[in-house]
Design a protein around this motif. Structure first.
Motif, PDB file in Angstrom:
ATOM      1  N   GLU A 155       0.642  -1.184   0.435  1.00 42.49           N
ATOM      2  CA  GLU A 155      -0.267  -0.100   0.441  1.00 42.49           C
ATOM      3  C   GLU A 155       1.107   1.443  -0.113  1.00 42.49           C
ATOM      4  N   THR A 156       0.511   1.827  -0.510  1.00 46.10           N
ATOM      5  CA  THR A 156       1.487   4.058  -0.377  1.00 46.10           C
ATOM      6  C   THR A 156       1.316   3.783   0.654  1.00 46.10           C
ATOM      7  N   ASN A 157       2.011   4.840   0.564  1.00 45.27           N
ATOM      8  CA  ASN A 157       2.515   5.701   2.282  1.00 45.27           C
ATOM      9  C   ASN A 157       2.936   4.606   3.307  1.00 45.27           C
ATOM     10  N   THR A 158       3.019   3.307   3.073  1.00 45.28           N
ATOM     11  CA  THR A 158       3.744   3.068   4.399  1.00 45.28           C
ATOM     12  C   THR A 158       5.628   2.422   4.408  1.00 45.28           C
ATOM     13  N   THR A 206      -4.910   4.105  -0.660  1.00 45.16           N
ATOM     14  CA  THR A 206      -3.480   3.741  -0.574  1.00 45.16           C
ATOM     15  C   THR A 206      -3.628   2.486  -1.967  1.00 45.16           C
ATOM     16  N   ARG A 256      -4.333   0.698  -3.616  1.00 42.90           N
ATOM     17  CA  ARG A 256      -4.855  -1.111  -3.698  1.00 42.90           C
ATOM     18  C   ARG A 256      -5.740  -1.494  -4.969  1.00 42.90           C
ATOM     19  N   SER A 308       0.239   8.344  -4.375  1.00 41.43           N
ATOM     20  CA  SER A 308      -1.565   8.348  -3.988  1.00 41.43           C
ATOM     21  C   SER A 308      -1.359   9.363  -5.332  1.00 41.43           C
TER      22      SER A 308
END
Length: 163
Positions: free
Chosen positions: A43-46, A143, A145, A152
């Motif tokens: 997921e983005t931003n993880t 995210t 997905r 994002s």
């Protein structure tokens, strides 16, 4: 004649009488597929996404503007020699849109619009409204997905030429 030169994944879309021609350079998509897939697993931003993305970007830099990789204008003036270029008779085109991949993905990746719909938005409301639509759709998948991506919201630029 309308001359064009395209590098990287920012397309030019030509609108003729009822048809659309997309001119783009997707060589970047063929580079380092295993690292790209690793980025898209997260997921983005993880933290895991940022780590995978950093590995991918570092590896991309090694092949950017090389025969084994892909070409971008910002990094090398030699890139123009490797661009996709051509000419289209002006009487075959009523309008053209030049955009970053952050805008074109509305059609190509998100499949939330068609080229006729994109040109309708451009005709009626202009590039700012088209970019707003992209941002609205991205906001439904913060995210990454549904539509795996590097961030994002990617750069979103569009120019519209009508004659």
């Amino acid at each position: 004649m309308l001359d064009h030169l395209v590098l990287a994944d920012s397309p030019i879309v030509l609108c003729g009488e009822g048809d659309y021609s997309v001119i783009t350079d997707l060589r970047v998509d063929d580079v380092l597929p295993e690292l790209r897939a690793e980025v898209e697993q997260h997921e983005t931003n993880t933290a895991s996404h940022r780590e995978a993305l950093q590995r991918f970007v570092l590896a991309q830099r090694q092949v950017r503007n090389t025969l084994e990789g892909y070409w971008v204008a910002a990094a090398s003036s030699e890139a123009a020699e490797h661009a996709f270029s051509g000419m289209t008779p002006l009487n075959e085109v009523r309008a053209a849109a030049v955009m970053s991949d952050g805008v074109s993905r509305l059609v190509t990746e998100y499949e939330m619009a068609t080229w006729p719909e994109v040109f309708s938005i451009l005709d009626m409301k202009g590039p700012a409204d088209l970019i707003r639509k992209v941002r609205e759709i991205e906001a439904t998948d913060p995210t990454g997905r549904r539509w795996p991506r590097y961030k994002s919201g990617d750069d979103a630029t569009a120019a519209y030429c009508l004659w």
